[in-house]
Write a protein that holds these residues in place. Structure first.
Motif, PDB file in Angstrom:
ATOM      1  N   ASP A 135     -95.238  -3.432  55.753  1.00 31.42           N
ATOM      2  CA  ASP A 135     -96.206  -3.118  56.599  1.00 31.42           C
ATOM      3  C   ASP A 135     -97.164  -4.396  56.783  1.00 31.42           C
ATOM      4  OD1 ASP A 135     -95.211  -0.606  57.092  1.00 31.42           O
ATOM      5  OD2 ASP A 135     -96.303   0.226  55.397  1.00 31.42           O
ATOM      6  N   CYS A 136     -97.204  -4.878  55.365  1.00 28.65           N
ATOM      7  CA  CYS A 136     -98.229  -6.143  55.316  1.00 28.65           C
ATOM      8  C   CYS A 136     -97.528  -7.249  54.734  1.00 28.65           C
ATOM      9  CB  CYS A 136     -99.440  -5.774  54.369  1.00 28.65           C
ATOM     10  SG  CYS A 136    -100.223  -4.277  54.858  1.00 28.65           S
ATOM     11  N   CYS A 137     -97.687  -8.452  55.269  1.00 32.91           N
ATOM     12  CA  CYS A 137     -97.131  -9.623  54.754  1.00 32.91           C
ATOM     13  C   CYS A 137     -98.037 -10.772  54.599  1.00 32.91           C
ATOM     14  CB  CYS A 137     -96.047  -9.960  55.836  1.00 32.91           C
ATOM     15  SG  CYS A 137     -94.886 -11.512  55.351  1.00 32.91           S
ATOM     16  N   VAL A 138     -97.961 -11.553  53.408  1.00 29.92           N
ATOM     17  CA  VAL A 138     -98.836 -12.424  53.325  1.00 29.92           C
ATOM     18  C   VAL A 138     -98.080 -13.647  52.922  1.00 29.92           C
ATOM     19  CG1 VAL A 138    -100.791 -13.375  52.107  1.00 29.92           C
ATOM     20  CG2 VAL A 138    -100.610 -10.783  52.627  1.00 29.92           C
ATOM     21  N   THR A 139     -98.331 -14.780  53.380  1.00 29.04           N
ATOM     22  CA  THR A 139     -97.644 -16.116  53.118  1.00 29.04           C
ATOM     23  C   THR A 139     -98.743 -17.030  52.518  1.00 29.04           C
ATOM     24  OG1 THR A 139     -95.959 -15.482  54.543  1.00 29.04           O
ATOM     25  CG2 THR A 139     -96.227 -17.797  53.911  1.00 29.04           C
ATOM     26  N   TYR A 140     -98.290 -17.726  51.354  1.00 26.71           N
ATOM     27  CA  TYR A 140     -99.273 -18.707  50.769  1.00 26.71           C
ATOM     28  C   TYR A 140     -98.435 -20.012  50.804  1.00 26.71           C
ATOM     29  CZ  TYR A 140    -101.819 -14.857  48.716  1.00 26.71           C
ATOM     30  OH  TYR A 140    -102.767 -13.722  48.735  1.00 26.71           O
ATOM     31  N   THR A 141     -99.325 -20.913  51.338  1.00 30.81           N
ATOM     32  CA  THR A 141     -98.471 -22.399  51.165  1.00 30.81           C
ATOM     33  C   THR A 141     -99.568 -23.205  50.472  1.00 30.81           C
ATOM     34  OG1 THR A 141     -97.622 -21.820  53.402  1.00 30.81           O
ATOM     35  CG2 THR A 141     -97.766 -24.000  52.804  1.00 30.81           C
ATOM     36  N   THR A 142     -98.820 -24.064  49.842  1.00 30.60           N
ATOM     37  CA  THR A 142     -99.612 -24.801  48.666  1.00 30.60           C
ATOM     38  C   THR A 142     -99.303 -26.557  49.200  1.00 30.60           C
ATOM     39  OG1 THR A 142    -100.094 -23.583  47.075  1.00 30.60           O
ATOM     40  CG2 THR A 142    -100.394 -25.549  46.469  1.00 30.60           C
ATOM     41  N   VAL A 143    -100.178 -27.256  49.417  1.00 36.07           N
ATOM     42  CA  VAL A 143     -99.724 -28.695  49.589  1.00 36.07           C
ATOM     43  C   VAL A 143    -100.231 -29.630  48.626  1.00 36.07           C
ATOM     44  CG1 VAL A 143     -99.687 -30.750  51.208  1.00 36.07           C
ATOM     45  CG2 VAL A 143     -99.710 -28.550  52.100  1.00 36.07           C
ATOM     46  N   CYS A 144     -99.527 -30.188  47.652  1.00 32.93           N
ATOM     47  CA  CYS A 144    -100.081 -31.148  46.670  1.00 32.93           C
ATOM     48  C   CYS A 144     -99.811 -32.737  47.267  1.00 32.93           C
ATOM     49  CB  CYS A 144     -99.371 -30.771  45.258  1.00 32.93           C
ATOM     50  SG  CYS A 144     -99.550 -29.209  44.926  1.00 32.93           S
ATOM     51  N   CYS A 145    -100.609 -33.406  47.257  1.00 30.41           N
ATOM     52  CA  CYS A 145    -100.870 -34.811  47.378  1.00 30.41           C
ATOM     53  C   CYS A 145    -101.175 -35.729  46.314  1.00 30.41           C
ATOM     54  CB  CYS A 145    -101.736 -35.091  48.886  1.00 30.41           C
ATOM     55  SG  CYS A 145    -101.170 -34.329  50.200  1.00 30.41           S
ATOM     56  N   GLU A 146    -100.362 -36.842  45.948  1.00 30.98           N
ATOM     57  CA  GLU A 146    -100.494 -37.602  44.924  1.00 30.98           C
ATOM     58  C   GLU A 146    -101.440 -38.959  45.326  1.00 30.98           C
ATOM     59  OE1 GLU A 146     -98.070 -38.693  41.496  1.00 30.98           O
ATOM     60  OE2 GLU A 146     -97.145 -37.011  41.872  1.00 30.98           O
ATOM     61  N   THR A 147    -102.284 -39.245  44.704  1.00 28.57           N
ATOM     62  CA  THR A 147    -102.875 -40.574  45.363  1.00 28.57           C
ATOM     63  C   THR A 147    -102.614 -41.482  44.026  1.00 28.57           C
ATOM     64  OG1 THR A 147    -104.971 -39.973  44.435  1.00 28.57           O
ATOM     65  CG2 THR A 147    -104.610 -39.576  46.773  1.00 28.57           C
ATOM     66  N   LEU A 148    -102.600 -42.793  44.687  1.00 29.40           N
ATOM     67  CA  LEU A 148    -102.429 -43.831  43.529  1.00 29.40           C
ATOM     68  C   LEU A 148    -103.855 -44.395  43.164  1.00 29.40           C
ATOM     69  CD1 LEU A 148     -99.440 -45.752  45.022  1.00 29.40           C
ATOM     70  CD2 LEU A 148     -99.516 -44.371  43.241  1.00 29.40           C
ATOM     71  N   ALA A 149    -104.109 -44.604  41.962  1.00 26.82           N
ATOM     72  CA  ALA A 149    -105.474 -45.092  41.592  1.00 26.82           C
ATOM     73  C   ALA A 149    -105.616 -46.850  41.886  1.00 26.82           C
ATOM     74  CB  ALA A 149    -105.554 -44.996  39.946  1.00 26.82           C
ATOM     75  N   ILE A 150    -106.491 -46.983  42.587  1.00 25.15           N
ATOM     76  CA  ILE A 150    -106.976 -48.298  42.885  1.00 25.15           C
ATOM     77  C   ILE A 150    -107.687 -49.213  42.056  1.00 25.15           C
ATOM     78  CG2 ILE A 150    -107.794 -49.700  44.792  1.00 25.15           C
ATOM     79  CD1 ILE A 150    -107.378 -47.631  46.684  1.00 25.15           C
ATOM     80  N   LEU A 151    -106.977 -50.311  41.523  1.00 28.42           N
ATOM     81  CA  LEU A 151    -107.708 -51.075  40.384  1.00 28.42           C
ATOM     82  C   LEU A 151    -108.271 -52.204  40.986  1.00 28.42           C
ATOM     83  CD1 LEU A 151    -104.958 -50.462  37.372  1.00 28.42           C
ATOM     84  CD2 LEU A 151    -107.313 -49.472  37.768  1.00 28.42           C
ATOM     85  N   LEU A 152    -109.811 -52.521  40.917  1.00 30.50           N
ATOM     86  CA  LEU A 152    -110.174 -53.683  41.424  1.00 30.50           C
ATOM     87  C   LEU A 152    -110.350 -54.768  40.386  1.00 30.50           C
ATOM     88  CD1 LEU A 152    -112.602 -52.233  43.937  1.00 30.50           C
ATOM     89  CD2 LEU A 152    -110.470 -53.238  44.354  1.00 30.50           C
TER      90      LEU A 152
END
Length: 79
Positions: free
Chosen positions: A62-79
């Motif tokens: 009767d009820c339907c729930v969908t969960y979506t997760t997006v994970c993004c990795e970022t690189l550390a910028i060293l100055l």
């Protein structure tokens, strides 16, 4: 099963028990596993008690729930 089930489906368990009793009165040799196989495993049959079969728990969702997760990795910028 519990983590993915709609809680209100458990309130229909008395309907399942009553329907099983009715089937047992028609065919005393029918086991609980046979009943579950008939109503849940095989393709749904449009017979004289089809409307009653539709009231059984866990026949449809009767009820339907969908969960979506997006994970993004970022690189550390060293100055």
């Amino acid at each position: 099963m519990l983590s993915f089930s709609e809680l209100h489906q458990f309130l229909r368990m008395p309907v399942l028990i009553q329907h099983f009793i009715e089937h047992r009165q028609q065919d005393p040799s029918l086991s609980l596993l046979g009943f579950l196989n008939l109503h849940y495993i095989h393709q749904y049959i449009h017979d004289e008690d089809y409307q009653q079969d539709q009231q059984l728990p866990f026949r449809h969702s009767d009820c339907c729930v969908t969960y979506t997760t997006v994970c993004c990795e970022t690189l550390a910028i060293l100055l």
